[in-house]
Scaffold this motif. Structure first.
Motif, mmCIF file in Angstrom:
data_model
loop_
_atom_site.group_PDB
_atom_site.id
_atom_site.type_symbol
_atom_site.label_atom_id
_atom_site.label_comp_id
_atom_site.label_asym_id
_atom_site.label_seq_id
_atom_site.Cartn_x
_atom_site.Cartn_y
_atom_site.Cartn_z
ATOM 1 N N MET A 1 0.864 -1.158 0.000
ATOM 2 C CA MET A 1 0.000 0.000 0.000
ATOM 3 C C MET A 1 0.910 1.220 0.000
ATOM 4 O O MET A 1 1.542 1.506 1.004
ATOM 5 N N SER A 2 1.005 1.888 -1.101
ATOM 6 C CA SER A 2 1.950 2.993 -1.180
ATOM 7 C C SER A 2 1.335 4.339 -0.828
ATOM 8 O O SER A 2 2.054 5.292 -0.574
ATOM 9 N N SER A 3 0.001 4.438 -0.808
ATOM 10 C CA SER A 3 -0.621 5.710 -0.451
ATOM 11 C C SER A 3 -2.045 5.465 0.043
ATOM 12 O O SER A 3 -2.574 4.350 -0.063
ATOM 13 N N LEU A 4 -2.666 6.519 0.552
ATOM 14 C CA LEU A 4 -4.043 6.399 1.035
ATOM 15 C C LEU A 4 -5.005 6.026 -0.083
ATOM 16 O O LEU A 4 -6.059 5.443 0.172
ATOM 17 N N GLU A 5 -4.645 6.332 -1.330
ATOM 18 C CA GLU A 5 -5.499 5.969 -2.462
ATOM 19 C C GLU A 5 -5.616 4.452 -2.594
ATOM 20 O O GLU A 5 -6.571 3.942 -3.162
ATOM 21 N N ASP A 6 -4.624 3.718 -2.090
ATOM 22 C CA ASP A 6 -4.632 2.253 -2.160
ATOM 23 C C ASP A 6 -5.474 1.623 -1.050
ATOM 24 O O ASP A 6 -5.735 0.420 -1.079
ATOM 25 N N PRO A 22 -13.056 -14.628 10.520
ATOM 26 C CA PRO A 22 -13.637 -13.362 10.990
ATOM 27 C C PRO A 22 -12.866 -12.633 12.080
ATOM 28 O O PRO A 22 -13.278 -11.560 12.505
ATOM 29 N N VAL A 23 -11.745 -13.181 12.536
ATOM 30 C CA VAL A 23 -10.915 -12.483 13.524
ATOM 31 C C VAL A 23 -9.671 -11.985 12.791
ATOM 32 O O VAL A 23 -8.938 -12.763 12.191
ATOM 33 N N ILE A 24 -9.483 -10.659 12.822
ATOM 34 C CA ILE A 24 -8.351 -10.042 12.130
ATOM 35 C C ILE A 24 -7.497 -9.309 13.148
ATOM 36 O O ILE A 24 -7.985 -8.456 13.890
ATOM 37 N N LEU A 25 -6.209 -9.663 13.176
ATOM 38 C CA LEU A 25 -5.259 -9.044 14.089
ATOM 39 C C LEU A 25 -4.451 -7.994 13.336
ATOM 40 O O LEU A 25 -3.979 -8.252 12.229
ATOM 41 N N LEU A 120 1.624 -4.274 9.606
ATOM 42 C CA LEU A 120 1.791 -3.010 8.910
ATOM 43 C C LEU A 120 3.141 -2.408 9.269
ATOM 44 O O LEU A 120 3.480 -2.320 10.449
ATOM 45 N N GLU A 121 3.873 -2.019 8.246
ATOM 46 C CA GLU A 121 5.177 -1.386 8.457
ATOM 47 C C GLU A 121 5.201 -0.048 7.742
ATOM 48 O O GLU A 121 4.688 0.091 6.634
ATOM 49 N N VAL A 122 5.834 0.912 8.379
ATOM 50 C CA VAL A 122 5.985 2.249 7.814
ATOM 51 C C VAL A 122 7.302 2.289 7.046
ATOM 52 O O VAL A 122 8.338 1.880 7.562
ATOM 53 N N GLY A 123 7.242 2.796 5.800
ATOM 54 C CA GLY A 123 8.451 2.912 4.986
ATOM 55 C C GLY A 123 9.390 3.983 5.519
ATOM 56 O O GLY A 123 9.022 4.798 6.374
ATOM 57 N N GLU A 124 10.594 3.989 5.002
ATOM 58 C CA GLU A 124 11.601 4.967 5.441
ATOM 59 C C GLU A 124 11.162 6.401 5.199
ATOM 60 O O GLU A 124 11.566 7.310 5.923
ATOM 61 N N ASP A 125 10.300 6.592 4.193
ATOM 62 C CA ASP A 125 9.827 7.947 3.893
ATOM 63 C C ASP A 125 8.738 8.414 4.862
ATOM 64 O O ASP A 125 8.314 9.560 4.828
ATOM 65 N N GLY A 126 8.269 7.504 5.734
ATOM 66 C CA GLY A 126 7.235 7.856 6.702
ATOM 67 C C GLY A 126 5.842 7.896 6.109
ATOM 68 O O GLY A 126 4.872 8.145 6.817
ATOM 69 N N VAL A 127 5.718 7.642 4.819
ATOM 70 C CA VAL A 127 4.427 7.708 4.139
ATOM 71 C C VAL A 127 3.997 6.331 3.636
ATOM 72 O O VAL A 127 2.887 5.893 3.895
ATOM 73 N N GLU A 128 4.867 5.687 2.908
ATOM 74 C CA GLU A 128 4.537 4.389 2.326
ATOM 75 C C GLU A 128 4.349 3.342 3.420
ATOM 76 O O GLU A 128 5.046 3.342 4.425
ATOM 77 N N ARG A 129 3.382 2.453 3.200
ATOM 78 C CA ARG A 129 3.101 1.372 4.134
ATOM 79 C C ARG A 129 3.222 0.040 3.415
ATOM 80 O O ARG A 129 2.844 -0.098 2.255
ATOM 81 N N THR A 130 3.744 -0.933 4.123
ATOM 82 C CA THR A 130 3.769 -2.309 3.632
ATOM 83 C C THR A 130 2.827 -3.113 4.520
ATOM 84 O O THR A 130 2.893 -3.016 5.744
ATOM 85 N N VAL A 131 1.957 -3.874 3.895
ATOM 86 C CA VAL A 131 1.005 -4.694 4.632
ATOM 87 C C VAL A 131 1.222 -6.139 4.242
ATOM 88 O O VAL A 131 1.153 -6.482 3.072
ATOM 89 N N ARG A 132 1.492 -6.972 5.232
ATOM 90 C CA ARG A 132 1.615 -8.416 5.015
ATOM 91 C C ARG A 132 0.402 -9.092 5.674
ATOM 92 O O ARG A 132 0.088 -8.810 6.821
ATOM 93 N N ILE A 133 -0.224 -9.984 4.928
ATOM 94 C CA ILE A 133 -1.375 -10.713 5.444
ATOM 95 C C ILE A 133 -1.018 -12.190 5.523
ATOM 96 O O ILE A 133 -0.538 -12.777 4.554
ATOM 97 N N SER A 134 -1.255 -12.773 6.686
ATOM 98 C CA SER A 134 -1.034 -14.200 6.892
ATOM 99 C C SER A 134 -2.325 -14.806 7.430
ATOM 100 O O SER A 134 -2.987 -14.210 8.276
#
Length: 136
Positions: A1-6, A22-25, A120-134
């Motif tokens: 997810m690189s921006s809020l538009e995503d 139905p349970v999401i952490l 959820l991880e915050v990118g080095e730029d403080g804006v971009e987010r990485t989301v991993r789903i397991s």
């Protein structure tokens, strides 16, 4: 997810996965976007009321489309799992309703056998987010 538009697309993918789990952490540092993503999920589910993190109440209940209940937990401030037990967390988790849990690492022994884990991880730029789903 690189921006809020995503955000809407990410939430749609997540909701498709939540049909069978139905349970999401939601794990991630403060400010990573856990509550922002939960707000979008609730919007897509038809919640009309204000969605906010239940930091002090521990759980908020929302009503989505067709009266479907959604439970939103925030365990950031608890000191021990007993506090979650005192609000009936096990009954919520076993209800079959959608349960959205921020800071699940605070209640590791109370988590159900099956759930979706979002990291959820915050990118080095403080804006971009990485989301991993397991799926567990």
């Amino acid at each position: 997810m690189s921006s809020l538009e995503d955000l809407p697309a990410a939430a749609s993918v997540l909701l498709r996965e939540a049909v069978t789990a139905p349970v999401i952490l939601f794990e991630g540092q403060m400010g990573a976007g856990k509550t922002t993503l939960i707000k979008e999920l609730c919007r897509q589910l038809g919640v009309q009321e204000n969605v906010s993190s239940p930091t002090f109440a521990l759980v908020n209940e929302y009503e989505g489309a067709a009266g479907k209940l959604i439970y939103h937990f925030d365990f950031y401030r608890i000191q021990e799992e007993r506090e979650a037990l005192d609000i009936g967390v096990l009954e919520y988790l076993e209800s079959g309703k959608l349960c959205l849990i921020e800071w699940p690492s605070m209640i590791p022994n109370l988590l159900p056998e099956h759930y979706l884990l979002l990291e959820l991880e915050v990118g080095e730029d403080g804006v971009e987010r990485t989301v991993r789903i397991s799926k567990v």
